[in-house]
Motif scaffolding. Structure first.
Motif, PDB file in Angstrom:
ATOM      1  N   GLN A 269       0.829  -1.209   0.000  1.00 31.93           N
ATOM      2  CA  GLN A 269       0.000   0.000   0.000  1.00 31.93           C
ATOM      3  C   GLN A 269       0.860   1.255   0.000  1.00 31.93           C
ATOM      4  N   GLY A 270       1.976   1.198   0.756  1.00 36.06           N
ATOM      5  CA  GLY A 270       2.877   2.343   0.815  1.00 36.06           C
ATOM      6  C   GLY A 270       3.527   2.625  -0.533  1.00 36.06           C
TER       7      GLY A 270
ATOM      8  N   LEU B  41       0.848   3.463  -3.433  1.00 36.17           N
ATOM      9  CA  LEU B  41       0.022   4.633  -3.126  1.00 36.17           C
ATOM     10  C   LEU B  41      -1.443   4.321  -3.354  1.00 36.17           C
TER      11      LEU B  41
ATOM     12  N   SER C 252       5.403   8.525  -0.520  1.00 36.42           N
ATOM     13  CA  SER C 252       3.978   8.770  -0.742  1.00 36.42           C
ATOM     14  C   SER C 252       3.744  10.135  -1.388  1.00 36.42           C
TER      15      SER C 252
END
Lengths: 346, 263
Positions: free
Chosen positions: A92-93, A96, A231
């Motif tokens: 997820q990091g 994004l 991010s």
């Protein structure tokens, strides 16, 4: 980024760690044969200290049930939960995309395909490590294919990465179906393993997953601040001194290794990697250096609770992958709706 | 040019997949000046900045930064010398304004260290300079476009580099904050000897604030030189294909461009 609410974070992590230990103790006591916590401590103590006097007066079967039947399974469940949640945080990091997890990239399917191949061909060349090894090779080959597919002009874009992952994952799923078709009489082994199970856990499996999870946590914490800055998008993170392309590769490889080991040991268990980082982000915020430990503990607790539910509470043993999907699926729909309304992470 | 070369761009060209986006660029930029890059949309200004930050690699030619080839710097070393204020503001998950500004200190903080007192001072100073202290604990996804842009400028200030690159950094700011950022940039150049290289769309701002202008068109350098020599009706007509008159404005005492509006 630790000027505020440092205390709150440490307290929460301590609390989660304590809850993990508590869940392990309580679920060890649960099952066909109820065992009190003091007896569990006596058995574990006897093993750790090598002092057999501690188990005097206990039924002969108790040490066997605790050490050989329940603890390997329980520790595997906890470690796999931690590993899957951790992979979710990394994916997820990097992508994004809050909907990313080992499945979005096709990594789980790749690992499952490799492992199915090993199971089908009954390869025991490397002993107990045959299935994990094939799963890892499958996961890495999938990752490389997906990354190659989504690289244009030497740059990987997050959107094409997900798209490539979905395409490759679909092909691999068809491949697994084909293997099942070929398997004929042995199909039950593959199907049951694919649905996910902790029933056949061993101490070797615990050691394997444990090493993978520790290694993954160390690498991710090492690059935690870089992951935060990534991010902001590649142009910004590059100009802030982050070797974005290199860090992205290292973290993707690490997360894929952890996923592959988890899948090889227990089969496909969905939704943990997706839901846990979400829940924890509400509690500790987006900083990956906090999110990672919190998610690892929470993932361990959640998967262990689910496994204990199917092992000791439900009348029949539902495959764990089916259970997490049945509970996690609706939950995922809620998150998805909230995200569409733009209400997440406020 | 007599002063030492900050950036030496020699024969640089760049392409994505098709035709050249930048074609045979030769340019020498010296320190302590305010440079403006102007040109029509899609003429390669942003790509040129990406080459200067090392984010993209030139197809041919070479770029030297402070007398060393640009590729010999690692990202961290470069980030201590060069800050970028990008046009877009991309943030996946909600950090607070303070956390985003602190990210500007990343190249100055060792991997396993916490931010030191001087880092927090730099963050506070940057936020005070831009005037966003009251936004400190707001989540960036609750900010307006203009507020986000000011946060990014504050982050670049916190990065505390001798060279700053602005990529249309004021495009979504109102006139008050636009002038604030440009006045600040000019102060950084005049008083602290920093170098600013800015992509600017507003020709009047470019004429008023920049020492030196670089006109680009279709990936080529059309014209470059001191502002008073290059900001002429002829150059503007060549580059933008619009009719103008350029004169010293009696009110602000700067070269200003008047456009012919109605055909």
């Amino acid at each position: 980024m630790l000027r505020h609410s440092n205390k709150k974070f440490f307290l929460l992590t301590l609390l989660l760690a304590a809850c993990t230990v508590l869940t392990i103790i309580v679920s060890t006591g649960m099952g066909y044969m109820a065992i009190g916590p003091e007896n569990i401590f006596r058995v574990i103590g006897a093993h750790l200290l090598g002092n057999e006097a501690l188990v005097d007066g206990l039924e002969k079967t108790v040490p066997y049930v605790v050490m050989d039947v329940r603890l390997p399974r329980i520790l595997t469940a906890a470690l796999v939960g931690a590993g899957l949640a951790m992979s979710g945080v990394i994916y997820q990091g990097i992508l994004l995309n809050p909907l990313a997890d080992p499945y979005t990239l096709g990594i789980s399917s790749g690992a499952a395909f490799g492992a199915s191949l090993a199971l089908l061909a009954n390869i025991t060349l490397f002993g107990h490590f045959s299935t994990p090894l094939f799963a890892f090779v499958g996961a890495i080959l999938t990752l490389l294919t997906v990354m190659r597919l989504s690289t244009f002009n030497g740059l990987i874009s997050a959107q094409t990465l997900i798209l490539s992952g979905v395409i490759v994952g679909a092909i691999l799923s068809a491949g697994i179906s084909f293997l099942k078709y070929l398997a004929d009489e042995q199909v039950a082994i593959i199907i049951f393993w694919l649905m996910g199970s902790f029933a056949s856990s061993t101490w070797k499996g615990v050691a394997l997953v444990g090493c993978a999870v520790l290694f993954g946590a160390a690498v991710t914490l090492f690059f935690g601040r870089d992951l935060n800055i990534m991010s902001l998008g590649r142009r910004s993170s590059d100009s802030l001194g982050v070797e974005t392309a290199r860090v992205r590769k290292i973290l993707l490889l690490t997360a894929s290794l952890v996923t592959a080991v988890c899948v090889a040991v227990t089969g496909i268990i969905g939704f943990i990697g997706l839901i846990v980082p979400h829940l924890m982000r509400y509690l500790v915020g987006p900083d990956n250096r906090r999110l990672l430990p919190a998610s690892a503990f929470a993932g361990a607790i959640l998967l262990l609770l689910a496994d204990t539910l199917t092992r000791a509470v439900l009348p029949v043993e539902v495959p764990i992958g089916v259970l997490t999907a049945l509970i996690g699926g609706p939950f995922f729909c809620v998150i998805f709706r909230q995200k569409q309304k733009g209400r997440s992470y406020e | 040019m007599s002063s030492p070369c900050l950036f030496c761009v020699e024969g640089v060209s760049f392409a994505y997949t098709g035709p050249l986006v930048l074609d045979d660029i030769h340019l020498a930029l010296s320190p302590g000046k305010f440079y403006g890059i102007v040109g029509p949309n899609g003429c390669g200004k942003t790509t040129f900045l990406d080459l200067l930050t090392g984010c993209k690699k030139p197809l041919t030619g070479s770029i030297t930064f402070q007398e060393k080839p640009l590729p010999t710097y690692n990202k961290r070393d470069l980030a201590r010398r060069l800050a970028l204020v990008p046009q877009e503001f991309d943030i996946g998950f909600g950090f607070t304004v303070e956390e985003i500004v602190l990210m500007g200190r990343h190249p100055h903080i060792d991997r396993f260290s916490s931010p030191a007192e001087k880092d927090w001072q730099a963050v506070d100073r940057a936020m005070a300079t831009i005037g966003i202290e009251e936004l400190r604990d707001r989540y960036t996804n609750t900010l307006s476009g203009g507020q986000k842009q000011r946060v990014v400028v504050a982050r670049a200030l916190a990065q505390d580099t001798p060279v700053l690159l602005f990529d249309e950094a004021t495009s979504s700011l109102d006139v008050k904050y636009t002038l604030q950022i440009f006045n600040l940039a000019r102060k950084l150049v005049r008083e602290e000897g920093r170098t600013i290289i800015a992509v600017i769309h507003n020709l009047n701002l470019a004429a008023a604030y920049c020492d030196y202008l670089i006109f680009m068109k279709d990936g080529r350098l059309q014209q470059h030189g001191p502002t008073s020599e290059t900001m002429t009706a002829t150059t503007i007509a060549e580059v933008f294909d619009v009719q103008t008159q350029v004169a010293i404005d009696p009110y602000n005492q700067a070269h200003q461009v008047s456009f012919q509006y109605f055909e």
